[in-house]
Design a protein around this motif. Sequence first.
Motif, PDB file in Angstrom:
ATOM      1  N   GLU A 579     -50.872  -2.981  36.456  1.00  0.00           N
ATOM      2  CA  GLU A 579     -50.520  -4.000  37.275  1.00  0.00           C
ATOM      3  C   GLU A 579     -50.539  -3.156  38.774  1.00  0.00           C
ATOM      4  N   SER A 581     -52.067  -0.713  39.758  1.00  0.00           N
ATOM      5  CA  SER A 581     -53.442  -0.225  39.959  1.00  0.00           C
ATOM      6  C   SER A 581     -54.333  -1.243  40.394  1.00  0.00           C
ATOM      7  N   PHE A 582     -54.145  -2.775  39.941  1.00  0.00           N
ATOM      8  CA  PHE A 582     -54.806  -3.785  40.425  1.00  0.00           C
ATOM      9  C   PHE A 582     -54.339  -4.310  41.579  1.00  0.00           C
ATOM     10  N   SER A 583     -53.078  -4.714  41.784  1.00  0.00           N
ATOM     11  CA  SER A 583     -52.343  -5.398  42.835  1.00  0.00           C
ATOM     12  C   SER A 583     -52.437  -4.356  44.164  1.00  0.00           C
ATOM     13  N   PHE A 585     -53.729  -0.847  44.369  1.00  0.00           N
ATOM     14  CA  PHE A 585     -54.701   0.129  44.560  1.00  0.00           C
ATOM     15  C   PHE A 585     -56.197  -0.621  44.857  1.00  0.00           C
ATOM     16  N   TYR A 586     -56.178  -1.456  43.805  1.00  0.00           N
ATOM     17  CA  TYR A 586     -57.525  -2.233  43.810  1.00  0.00           C
ATOM     18  C   TYR A 586     -57.813  -3.480  45.076  1.00  0.00           C
ATOM     19  N   LYS A 587     -56.672  -4.193  44.971  1.00  0.00           N
ATOM     20  CA  LYS A 587     -56.727  -5.421  45.932  1.00  0.00           C
ATOM     21  C   LYS A 587     -56.286  -4.998  47.340  1.00  0.00           C
ATOM     22  N   GLN A 588     -55.542  -4.101  47.479  1.00  0.00           N
ATOM     23  CA  GLN A 588     -55.032  -3.587  48.935  1.00  0.00           C
ATOM     24  C   GLN A 588     -55.919  -2.427  49.513  1.00  0.00           C
ATOM     25  N   ASP A 590     -58.738  -0.557  47.688  1.00  0.00           N
ATOM     26  CA  ASP A 590     -60.137  -0.685  47.323  1.00  0.00           C
ATOM     27  C   ASP A 590     -60.880  -1.508  48.128  1.00  0.00           C
ATOM     28  N   ARG A 591     -60.033  -2.909  47.670  1.00  0.00           N
ATOM     29  CA  ARG A 591     -60.901  -4.144  48.179  1.00  0.00           C
ATOM     30  C   ARG A 591     -60.607  -4.527  49.584  1.00  0.00           C
ATOM     31  N   GLU A 595     -62.602  -1.430  51.940  1.00  0.00           N
ATOM     32  CA  GLU A 595     -63.843  -2.468  52.201  1.00  0.00           C
ATOM     33  C   GLU A 595     -63.885  -2.815  53.822  1.00  0.00           C
TER      34      GLU A 595
END
Length: 644
Positions: A579, A581-583, A585-588, A590-591, A595
């Motif tokens: 959770e 990692s997705f919310s 590290f990934y969304k905030q 990485d993306r 980005e």
Amino acid sequence: MLFLIVLLPLLGFLSGSIFGKQLSKFGACLTTTLFTFFAFLLSWYTLCSTLLFNCVYILTIGSWINVDNLLVDWSFCFDSLTVIMLCIVTSISTFVHLYSIEYMSNDPHITRFMSYLSLFTFFMLILVTANNFLQMFVGWEGVGVSSYLLINFWFTRIQANKAAIKAMLINRVGDFALLLAIFTIYFNFNSLNYDTVFTLVPFNLENQIIVGGFHLPVIDTICVFLFLGAMGKSAQLGFHTWLPDAMEGPTPVSALIHAATMVTAGVFLLVRCSYLIEFSAVALILITVIGACTAFFAATTGLFQNDIKRVIAYSTCSQLGYMIFACGLSSYEVGIFHLSNHAFFKALLFLGAGSVIHALSDEQDLRKMGGLKQILPFSYAIMVIGSLALIGFPFLAGFYSKDVILEVSFAKYTLAGHFSFVLGILAAFCTAFYSVRVLFLVFLSQPNGNKNIIFNAHEGSWKLTLPLFILSILSVFVGYISKDLFIGFGTDFWGSAIWVLPTNYLLSDIEFINTKYKILPLIFTFSGAFFAYFLYAFYLIKYFSFKNLAIYKIFYNFFNKKWFIDRLYTEFIVQNVIEISFSFFYKQIDRGLLEKIGPSGIINFLNFLITSFKGFQTGFVLTYLTFFVLSIVFILIALFFVLN
């Protein structure tokens, strides 16, 4: 000759993997087995040489790393501890190779399987013969890779994939701790050679290291990191979850992992580092407590498992707990003694279970077996011998070592020692219960499986039965034969391989324990065995009615679901990590941030520049001349300031 012991399994791996097609299946199986067998003969010859001359051989092949004051050689140490491990590893590996020829005969990839077994053996030999921590770490990582390849041998099965990845990930945690221990050792001692480090330990007891702002004793820090590394390989409580799932691999793999290679590496590491651990009271207490908890936890978990291989796997975890807390009580020789005995009867149990599974067309569920005593009399006999040795039946292999471990724990006369004694005898009760339960459900109960499968069940060929017969003989006599050599009063077999502080030596104290405490483990063992037998033989109907009680279901679910530790990891650690990692590290990150300043940011900036410059493209020559003149003036002004 000494180097050949290590080299021969590597040659077996190369012959099976590179020349497997040219040699054919039979040729590859024969070659890998013969290479391992020759290593087995040389190992026992080296043991005889060590017994006769009581000497240590150091074999240096050449320099590996020579940077500043870091000097690491390819160096092999053959002392009494190494030689014992060589004999155990090569013996079990030879039996497993021979057994696998028949067991895996119908598998189209048997050549690859046999080469992996040889690779596994090679890396374990590298681990036990290393003369420095870095070379040991090569073997340490090698057995991890080999276990991944063998657990995931049937790579088309999703459960095998999951089990192999789980074993790799959990061991990475322990391996990282071991790396921290190696870094700390080099930082403090400026060397990674065993002899140098162990010699300098008494002169560095006052040294401290800063960890997270705290000043900690260096020796305590190193020993705790070493133990965390050992916990990963030897599947101690918290790091144990990979071991039962590793049963997804072929049964010969389970025998090799549980008896001689992967899981014994952690115990070997603790014994090898006795010169360090003896000076850390914190580490000794931690090792004792964790080992005792592991022995009790795994024994209770095995009570209600329904997969025959998982029951034996949890028994391995429990016995490893005994070995570990023996090391925590400074009785390293007793831990190795139990490791030696355990190797033979655990290999016998796994290969015997494999014989039953092979006869029943790969059926592993205890609830679908039964009535095999008359159909598989040889398998029944060797399973009885292996189970009795496991529970510590008098005068079998496990009796000599497990009872000494419990006596040592009582003789410690400390809170940690008596804690391990209480959990140890409770684990002995549970071990006896589930061992007899397995024997009853597989061989003595009424048949519960498929009629055609049970009617067609039969014993394997001599390639299956010969290793089982030899292991059954060893499971009976090896404890009696080797007791005086390993733990006999005044034995000098271990020499400089193991060192114990005089104040921590307990083998003399166990002679003065009250007799009732000496026979207490045996009473618990017999109680567990008789309770299981009478429960399943005479009170099975009442037992089934008792199963419907709510209180029983709570206990059954708790132990059958492995104390819900896997669920705890999944729901509170894995899910939260996913959770976050997705919310975040990934969304905030990485993306989001990366980005915006990366691909999307560059593209948007270029689009902005292009859009802005498009406004200057009017098509009028006068506009272009104006920009041209302004540019020339700007360049001249810039050159003027630069030159002046």
